[in-house]
Write a protein that holds these residues in place. Structure first.
Motif, mmCIF file in Angstrom:
data_model
loop_
_atom_site.group_PDB
_atom_site.id
_atom_site.type_symbol
_atom_site.label_atom_id
_atom_site.label_comp_id
_atom_site.label_asym_id
_atom_site.label_seq_id
_atom_site.Cartn_x
_atom_site.Cartn_y
_atom_site.Cartn_z
ATOM 1 N N LYS B 85 0.833 -1.194 0.000
ATOM 2 C CA LYS B 85 0.000 0.000 0.000
ATOM 3 C C LYS B 85 0.870 1.245 0.000
ATOM 4 O O LYS B 85 1.999 1.245 0.481
ATOM 5 C CB LYS B 85 -0.881 -0.001 1.254
ATOM 6 N N ARG B 137 -6.845 9.557 -3.052
ATOM 7 C CA ARG B 137 -6.809 8.094 -3.076
ATOM 8 C C ARG B 137 -5.409 7.575 -2.826
ATOM 9 O O ARG B 137 -4.466 7.964 -3.509
ATOM 10 C CB ARG B 137 -7.279 7.576 -4.452
ATOM 11 N N PRO B 140 -3.320 1.173 -3.499
ATOM 12 C CA PRO B 140 -3.520 -0.122 -2.830
ATOM 13 C C PRO B 140 -2.340 -1.062 -3.100
ATOM 14 O O PRO B 140 -1.543 -0.807 -3.989
ATOM 15 C CB PRO B 140 -4.780 -0.658 -3.494
ATOM 16 N N LYS B 202 -10.858 1.401 -6.298
ATOM 17 C CA LYS B 202 -11.558 1.589 -5.026
ATOM 18 C C LYS B 202 -13.068 1.644 -5.212
ATOM 19 O O LYS B 202 -13.822 1.473 -4.256
ATOM 20 C CB LYS B 202 -11.108 2.893 -4.363
ATOM 21 N N HIS B 294 -16.081 -8.769 3.831
ATOM 22 C CA HIS B 294 -14.708 -9.259 3.657
ATOM 23 C C HIS B 294 -14.764 -10.784 3.565
ATOM 24 O O HIS B 294 -14.424 -11.497 4.512
ATOM 25 C CB HIS B 294 -13.840 -8.798 4.822
ATOM 26 N N SER B 317 -12.558 -10.194 0.596
ATOM 27 C CA SER B 317 -13.290 -9.122 -0.088
ATOM 28 C C SER B 317 -14.403 -9.766 -0.899
ATOM 29 O O SER B 317 -14.330 -10.955 -1.222
ATOM 30 C CB SER B 317 -12.363 -8.358 -1.035
ATOM 31 N N TRP B 342 -18.076 2.254 -1.639
ATOM 32 C CA TRP B 342 -16.706 1.789 -1.861
ATOM 33 C C TRP B 342 -16.709 0.295 -2.092
ATOM 34 O O TRP B 342 -17.524 -0.419 -1.524
ATOM 35 C CB TRP B 342 -15.822 2.113 -0.650
ATOM 36 N N ARG B 343 -15.759 -0.144 -2.917
ATOM 37 C CA ARG B 343 -15.577 -1.583 -3.080
ATOM 38 C C ARG B 343 -14.900 -2.125 -1.826
ATOM 39 O O ARG B 343 -13.964 -1.501 -1.318
ATOM 40 C CB ARG B 343 -14.686 -1.855 -4.302
ATOM 41 N N THR B 344 -15.347 -3.248 -1.300
ATOM 42 C CA THR B 344 -14.673 -3.847 -0.143
ATOM 43 C C THR B 344 -13.218 -4.127 -0.540
ATOM 44 O O THR B 344 -12.973 -4.862 -1.489
ATOM 45 C CB THR B 344 -15.332 -5.194 0.256
ATOM 46 N N PRO B 345 -12.273 -3.542 0.170
ATOM 47 C CA PRO B 345 -10.884 -3.809 -0.208
ATOM 48 C C PRO B 345 -10.436 -5.159 0.323
ATOM 49 O O PRO B 345 -10.810 -5.537 1.429
ATOM 50 C CB PRO B 345 -10.118 -2.675 0.478
ATOM 51 N N HIS B 364 -9.425 4.498 2.121
ATOM 52 C CA HIS B 364 -9.138 4.908 0.738
ATOM 53 C C HIS B 364 -8.152 6.057 0.644
ATOM 54 O O HIS B 364 -7.427 6.180 -0.327
ATOM 55 C CB HIS B 364 -10.440 5.254 -0.004
#
Lengths: 405, 407
Positions: B85, B137, B140, B202, B294, B317, B342-345, B364
């Motif tokens: 990250k 942002r 990731p 994201k 998740h 995720s 948001w997309r589940t990271p 994020h």
């Protein structure tokens, strides 16, 4: 050009063989006066061929090493670091000419390091012009391989200050003697750095990256001269100290007469010293600081300030005959060096910015004669990335030699 | 005399070599502690390809090679440091003018992404005056992306429940996006009205890894490629010309190498899996419903890279969009994703984040510096899970966090 140079190199061993004939004579070195860092250039072992007015000299440096980082090694490598030739001539009693050509890593890089004329008006006032060595720090002036007991050049002298640094320009220099003291000064105007110091594949502020502009013999990137000055003081007993500064502008702030940016400054400051304790142990060191006026957005990847230092300790262990080399010496040596390529904190997190390296180098050197050195070094680095993650560890052994001829 | 000195030299040499050789090279860190390395089962040729991509990922672009003229960073690895990250100092900024439900990405003013750096002699971009919302942002981690890319759309849809028919309070939905000009649908894709499920980014707005690579080359580094030939330029200058380097500045094979590199980076390794606290923590994670989003386990479909076919992996995720509540609403809608969605990271590798980020920067934009803060900021669909976490005993909280650190 390249072929001419190559033929000189090929021709050279033949000359060296003939060295003890009467054709080639060693130029006696002047040891009566105090030799300072600014004088070393002319105080190298030179040879004269017959009645030629030109004296010639040079040195070469090669080594092998076995290094690895975090358990990964590329194995053994043999490195031909550099081969340097110098030519000097005394045009008249007070006019001298010296040039120095350097071949790095074979013929990959050929640099004209020095090619200048010296005109003595008075011992305290000499004119120098041509391709000259910027007198920033002592290493830049006194960098010949055989003079050093370590295989690698000091990081602060190559990656903070960009040794070897030379540029087209002119200026004045001089020396003043009194009893056991001598004082030397140098002041030159030369072409300067370009914007590669903040746009390069080292991915960090690097004066070294900004010195190699192929047009540097023709023009200054900024259209402004760079000023380099140094004062040094030497005492016969206590040693030498030097203070130097280099100030210039690196960016293209004007295009075809139109001002497109402000003038962005680059400056470097150095303090150097060398001394011998009890007629034995020599201590040599240098501290360098670099400051760059960055355009907005370049930080924090590129640092506005950098600094570095090194200290070399050389302790003679044995003097005398070794393997029939009558005047040989064995030294133990130790180098400590540090370079911080990016001084400061992240505005976003207030955390310290990394990008630094700490190195220690213990080793031994064997000098079978005054002009040749064999060296065995062990290096250990701790290197942080920009974000100050746990450091990468590098270490390894190096063995090599360097010799004047 | 002669012998004596010979002895001295030999002695010194041996002593020195002995000291040095004992630990001549620093040891390699354990495999499980690094975010690097390939997925198991690659052929020698594929391993070699991976290394070429590795070099491309670390490549530092200079002005002479087409960097910019305006850009955010000069290398992929500046932001995705050590494949992990990123750091708050390398976030990207995107901006827009939002008026009620109308969003203007200011495309004619250099939007949507800000390039705050420029090459020598060129003017960097600054935020246009119309901007009233912008988002930041954080980069990731890019480990294990090959497995995600090899999922069948069906596997993603299996967890979707946009109307919350099962009544668990979670209403994940896929983000259907229009494909890029170079998109070629594969067996794993299920189209709806010419739109495909995004799984990267994201906001899940990129269907394929390649979409993000081509976007990053141009929008982050200012590098044109065979897939996007138009260079960036500063609209303020009124000069519609980029740098003077011939386009494309990166070849299709360079782009393909990058994609291959990321497809073949292994899944982040786990540590202390069988530690009692870690195992207890995983139970808590499931019990309080973190696993509703998740999701721990998936299996890939057939892939052209044999080592990626039919593989079970544990990303934590669901690759779906979720309403995360007001605290995480950045007021910046993107495509069909709302500003609070948001997309589940994936949580895999999160335990190693600290060693590549120079600290711990989560969510994020990297605003959270501890797992507790992250969970406290979970709102919207996750509000009930946050409440469940806060109701845990200190010991259970500690176990849960120990589990996260083992990922």
């Amino acid at each position: 050009m390249r072929y001419l140079l190559l033929s000189i190199i090929l021709f050279f061993p033949a000359l060296m063989k003939a060295q003890d004939s009467t054709l080639i004579k060693r130029v006696p070195q002047d040891t009566s006066r105090l030799i300072m860092n600014s004088d070393v250039m002319y105080n190298r072992p030179f040879l004269i061929i017959g009645k030629s007015p030109i004296a010639i000299g040079g040195y070469l440096e090669a080594n092998t090493q076995y290094m690895g980082t975090d358990g990964v090694t590329d194995g053994f490598s043999f490195q031909f670091r550099r081969f340097t030739l110098f030519f000097s001539s005394t045009i008249s009693k007070r006019i001298k000419f010296l040039s120095e050509l350097e071949f790095e890593e074979g013929t990959k890089e050929i640099n004209l390091e020095f090619a200048a004329m010296d005109l003595e008006l008075h011992p305290f006032l000499n004119f120098r012009g041509g391709v000259i060595m910027n007198p920033i720090g002592a290493f830049n002036q006194n960098h010949d391989g055989p003079r050093w007991d370590f295989i690698d050049r000091p990081l602060s002298a190559t990656t903070i200050l960009p040794s070897t640094l030379s540029n087209v320009g002119f200026g004045v220099h001089g020396k003043y003697f009194a009893h056991n003291l001598s004082l030397a000064y140098e002041l030159y105007l030369t072409n300067g750095f370009d914007a590669n110091i903040i746009d390069n594949t080292d991915n960090r502020t690097s004066l070294a990256a900004g010195k190699s502009n192929p047009e540097k013999f023709e023009e200054s990137n900024s259209g402004l001269p760079m000023t380099t000055g140094k004062v040094a003081l030497k005492h016969r007993k206590y040693g030498e100290i030097g203070l130097s500064a280099m100030l210039g502008v690196y960016n293209k702030w004007k295009l075809d007469g139109v001002v497109i940016d402000k003038q962005r400054s680059v400056s470097a400051y150095a303090f150097d010293f060398s001394t011998t304790i009890a007629n034995q142990t020599t201590i040599t060191g240098e501290i360098a600081v670099v400051e760059v006026d960055l355009p907005s957005g370049s930080a924090p990847q590129y640092g506005a300030q950098q600094w570095g230092c090194f200290v070399d300790l050389v302790q003679p262990l044995y003097k005398g005959s070794v393997l029939n080399f009558e005047k040989s010496k064995i030294n133990a040596c130790f180098r400590f060096e540090y370079a911080d390529y990016n001084v400061g904190t992240f505005t976003e997190t207030s955390g310290a910015i990394g990008d630094d390296i700490l190195t220690i180098v213990p080793g031994f050197s064997f000098r079978p004669s005054g002009q040749t050195v064999l060296r065995l070094n062990y290096r250990y680095h701790w290197q942080h990335d920009l974000l100050l993650n746990p450091p990468a560890l590098t270490s390894g052994l190096q063995f090599g030699f360097s010799t004047y001829f | 005399m002669k012998n004596k000195s010979l002895v001295i030299i030999t002695f010194l040499f041996l002593l020195f070599t002995a000291i040095a050789c004992e630990k001549i090279l620093p040891p390699a860190p354990a495999d499980e502690d690094v975010l690097a390395g390939t997925i198991p089962g690659l052929t020698a040729q594929q391993e070699k390809e991976h290394l070429i991509g590795d070099a491309a990922f670390a490549k530092i672009f200079t002005a002479a090679e087409g960097l910019g003229p305006i850009f955010v960073q000069n290398s992929c690895s500046n932001c995705h440091v050590g494949n992990g990250k990123g750091h708050p100092s390398t976030v990207v900024t995107r901006y827009a003018h939002v008026n009620g439900s109308k969003v203007d990405y200011l495309l004619s003013k250099g939007g949507p992404q800000l390039q705050q750096k420029s090459i020598d002699g060129y003017l960097a971009e600054s935020l246009p005056s119309e901007v009233n919302v912008f988002t930041k942002r954080l980069a990731p981690a890019i480990m294990g992306l090959g497995y995600i890319a090899a999922l069948h759309d069906q596997s993603i849809l299996a967890n979707a429940d946009s109307l919350d028919l099962n009544g668990d309070g979670i209403s994940g939905r896929p983000n259907y996006v229009g494909p890029t000009s170079f998109f070629i649908a594969q067996d794993i894709h299920i189209a709806i009205n010419g739109h495909y499920i995004g799984r990267f980014g994201k906001k899940a707005e990129k269907v394929m890894i390649q979409d993000q690579v081509v976007f990053a080359l141009k929008q982050d580094i200012g590098i044109t490629s065979d897939f996007d030939m138009e260079d960036l330029y500063n609209y303020e200058l009124g000069v519609y010309a980029g740098d003077n380097i011939a386009d494309p500045e990166a070849s299709a094979s360079f782009v393909n190498s990058l994609v291959f590199y990321m497809r073949t980076l292994k899944a982040p390794p786990r540590r202390n899996e069988s530690d009692a606290d870690v195992m207890a923590g995983e139970k808590v994670f499931t019990q309080i419903g973190c696993a509703s989003c998740h999701v721990s386990t998936f299996t890939t479909s057939e892939s052209d890279i044999a080592a990626l076919s039919n593989q079970t992996f544990h990303p934590y995720s669901d690759f779906l969009l979720h309403d995360m509540g007001v605290s995480l609403d950045d007021k910046y809608p993107e495509g069909s994703a709302n500003s609070n969605e948001w997309r589940t990271p994936p949580l895999w590798g999160i335990g190693l984040a600290e060693a590549s980020q120079g600290g711990l920067f989560l969510l994020h934009d990297g605003r959270a510096t501890s797992f507790e803060t992250v969970i406290a900021l979970h709102g919207g669909e996750a509000a009930s899970r946050r409440a469940a976490f806060l109701a845990l005993s200190e010991a259970e909280k500690a176990q849960l966090i120990k589990f996260l650190k083992s990922l």
